[in-house]
Design a protein around this motif. Structure first.
Motif, PDB file in Angstrom:
ATOM      1  N   SER A   7     -17.447  17.430  12.495  1.00 33.13           N
ATOM      2  CA  SER A   7     -17.571  18.796  12.982  1.00 33.13           C
ATOM      3  C   SER A   7     -17.740  18.833  14.487  1.00 33.13           C
ATOM      4  N   ASP A   8     -17.252  19.905  15.084  1.00 37.89           N
ATOM      5  CA  ASP A   8     -17.508  20.201  16.498  1.00 37.89           C
ATOM      6  C   ASP A   8     -17.133  19.017  17.385  1.00 37.89           C
ATOM      7  N   LEU A   9     -15.863  18.589  17.256  1.00 40.89           N
ATOM      8  CA  LEU A   9     -15.366  17.500  18.085  1.00 40.89           C
ATOM      9  C   LEU A   9     -15.157  17.941  19.536  1.00 40.89           C
ATOM     10  N   ALA A  30     -14.524   7.613  18.689  1.00 44.65           N
ATOM     11  CA  ALA A  30     -15.486   6.727  18.042  1.00 44.65           C
ATOM     12  C   ALA A  30     -15.862   7.233  16.652  1.00 44.65           C
ATOM     13  N   GLY A  31     -16.051   8.538  16.530  1.00 51.49           N
ATOM     14  CA  GLY A  31     -16.401   9.103  15.233  1.00 51.49           C
ATOM     15  C   GLY A  31     -15.296   8.943  14.210  1.00 51.49           C
ATOM     16  N   LEU A  32     -14.070   9.172  14.632  1.00 47.81           N
ATOM     17  CA  LEU A  32     -12.947   9.053  13.705  1.00 47.81           C
ATOM     18  C   LEU A  32     -12.690   7.599  13.331  1.00 47.81           C
ATOM     19  N   ARG A  33     -12.940   6.680  14.259  1.00 46.50           N
ATOM     20  CA  ARG A  33     -12.839   5.259  13.915  1.00 46.50           C
ATOM     21  C   ARG A  33     -13.871   4.887  12.854  1.00 46.50           C
ATOM     22  N   ALA A 217     -20.166  14.760  18.901  1.00 46.29           N
ATOM     23  CA  ALA A 217     -20.424  14.681  20.342  1.00 46.29           C
ATOM     24  C   ALA A 217     -21.886  15.021  20.613  1.00 46.29           C
ATOM     25  N   HIS A 218     -22.157  15.932  21.528  1.00 44.80           N
ATOM     26  CA  HIS A 218     -23.512  16.331  21.883  1.00 44.80           C
ATOM     27  C   HIS A 218     -24.124  17.172  20.770  1.00 44.80           C
ATOM     28  N   GLN A 219     -25.454  17.187  20.705  1.00 42.23           N
ATOM     29  CA  GLN A 219     -26.173  18.000  19.733  1.00 42.23           C
ATOM     30  C   GLN A 219     -26.871  19.161  20.460  1.00 42.23           C
ATOM     31  N   ILE A 220     -27.074  20.248  19.748  1.00 45.98           N
ATOM     32  CA  ILE A 220     -27.847  21.361  20.295  1.00 45.98           C
ATOM     33  C   ILE A 220     -29.326  20.963  20.298  1.00 45.98           C
ATOM     34  N   ALA A 221     -30.007  21.212  21.396  1.00 50.32           N
ATOM     35  CA  ALA A 221     -31.424  20.862  21.494  1.00 50.32           C
ATOM     36  C   ALA A 221     -32.222  21.618  20.438  1.00 50.32           C
ATOM     37  N   LEU A 222     -33.118  20.905  19.768  1.00 52.78           N
ATOM     38  CA  LEU A 222     -33.964  21.522  18.752  1.00 52.78           C
ATOM     39  C   LEU A 222     -35.145  22.192  19.440  1.00 52.78           C
ATOM     40  N   ASN A 223     -35.036  23.493  19.627  1.00 51.03           N
ATOM     41  CA  ASN A 223     -36.080  24.284  20.269  1.00 51.03           C
ATOM     42  C   ASN A 223     -36.325  25.507  19.405  1.00 51.03           C
ATOM     43  N   LEU A 224     -37.485  25.539  18.736  1.00 55.19           N
ATOM     44  CA  LEU A 224     -37.806  26.609  17.800  1.00 55.19           C
ATOM     45  C   LEU A 224     -38.715  27.666  18.407  1.00 55.19           C
ATOM     46  N   LEU A 225     -38.892  27.618  19.719  1.00 54.83           N
ATOM     47  CA  LEU A 225     -39.611  28.685  20.391  1.00 54.83           C
ATOM     48  C   LEU A 225     -38.758  29.950  20.386  1.00 54.83           C
ATOM     49  N   ALA A 238     -23.088  12.191  14.753  1.00 53.93           N
ATOM     50  CA  ALA A 238     -23.083  11.850  13.337  1.00 53.93           C
ATOM     51  C   ALA A 238     -21.994  12.640  12.620  1.00 53.93           C
ATOM     52  N   PHE A 239     -21.722  12.217  11.388  1.00 54.07           N
ATOM     53  CA  PHE A 239     -20.868  12.981  10.481  1.00 54.07           C
ATOM     54  C   PHE A 239     -21.537  12.954   9.117  1.00 54.07           C
ATOM     55  N   GLN A 240     -20.917  13.603   8.127  1.00 54.38           N
ATOM     56  CA  GLN A 240     -21.509  13.633   6.797  1.00 54.38           C
ATOM     57  C   GLN A 240     -20.503  13.179   5.745  1.00 54.38           C
ATOM     58  N   LEU A 241     -21.050  12.641   4.668  1.00 55.35           N
ATOM     59  CA  LEU A 241     -20.279  12.265   3.492  1.00 55.35           C
ATOM     60  C   LEU A 241     -20.814  13.035   2.294  1.00 55.35           C
ATOM     61  N   HIS A 242     -19.906  13.620   1.533  1.00 52.86           N
ATOM     62  CA  HIS A 242     -20.277  14.407   0.360  1.00 52.86           C
ATOM     63  C   HIS A 242     -19.634  13.764  -0.864  1.00 52.86           C
TER      64      HIS A 242
END
Length: 266
Positions: A7-9, A30-33, A217-225, A238-242
């Protein structure tokens, strides 16, 4: 049945960087490899939106180059950075077998052996947020009513608030409640697989599980304020496997990188 989800390449034209900083092209490669090296080999690759950064033909051409070594059926989803027409043209001969395409949208059905995949189009052109209009929702309701095969729904914008304020402001702003009612009526929906948030997130939704896949690629910063400003962080991609296993959909998050390989326990 094993579905890989990336997702979100945010692939750019060659030589360009996303946001002028992030080498999303190298990270997508790298992710696709990593996906290509998986054993067992996945049966399908779900691409859950924001496949390119700016939507132009050069970006999609580069994306297809990166995907060329992936000998899997591809099931792309349109994200807010994508352009429907350009995406449809790029994947016209490359998308996996699918049916019931909804005219005017990148929305379709596909048979994945013991599972059925329904891809929704949440794009609002030239906007960051998403929406599901009556036509798109009616299409989903009809597809779910016509076939009781265990079904996975894929969409770019998650249909729930996450507590990350600036991302919730450009989430699925129209149609989430109607979507939840439809999903609740059809008990064979196994999961709703999303992107957009650049983080791994899960929630109960309409009697099933809605899940967000991290970015390659980059991740959104986890900010719950409540007053959180927007921002990204270079946490591990990361990616996911289902995996359809024992009559259940079992989901795994897979970090991308070299972590030294598997070590035996003493």
């Amino acid at each position: 049945m094993l579905i890989a989800q990336v997702s979100d390449l945010h692939v750019c034209a060659p030589g360009q960087l996303a946001n002028g900083v992030v080498d999303t092209n190298a990270m997508a490669r790298a992710g696709l490899r990593a996906v290509a090296a998986l054993q067992p080999r996945p049966d399908a690759l779900l691409l859950s939106g924001d496949l390119v950064e700016t939507g132009g033909a050069a970006s999609y051409a580069h994306l297809l180059e990166l995907l060329a070594p992936i000998d899997l059926p591809l099931y792309p989803v349109a994200g807010n950075h994508d352009e429907r027409e350009a995406l449809a043209e790029a994947f016209g001969g490359r998308a996996g077998p699918h049916t019931a395409r909804l005219p005017g949208f990148w929305q379709y059905a596909a048979s994945l052996g013991p599972l059925r995949l329904l891809v929704l189009d949440t794009v609002v052109p030239r906007q960051g947020h998403g929406a599901l209009c009556a036509r798109r929702l009616d299409w989903l309701d009809q597809r779910l009513a016509e076939d009781a095969t265990p079904t996975v729904v894929a969409m770019h914008h998650p249909p729930f608030a996450t507590g990350i304020g600036h991302m919730d402001a450009m989430g699925l702003l129209d149609g989430a409640e109607a979507l939840e009612a439809i999903v609740r009526r059809h008990g064979h929906v196994q999961a709703i697989l999303c992107g957009h948030l650049h983080r791994g997130i899960q929630v109960r939704f309409g009697g099933t599980v809605a899940s967000v896949c991290p970015s390659t690629a980059h991740q959104i910063a986890l900010n719950l304020l409540q007053s959180s400003a927007d921002g990204y962080v270079m946490e591990p991609p990361a990616f996911q496997l289902h995996l359809w296993h024992g009559g259940r959909l079992v989901s795994h998050t897979v970090p991308i990188g070299d972590f030294g390989g598997t070590q035996p326990f003493a």
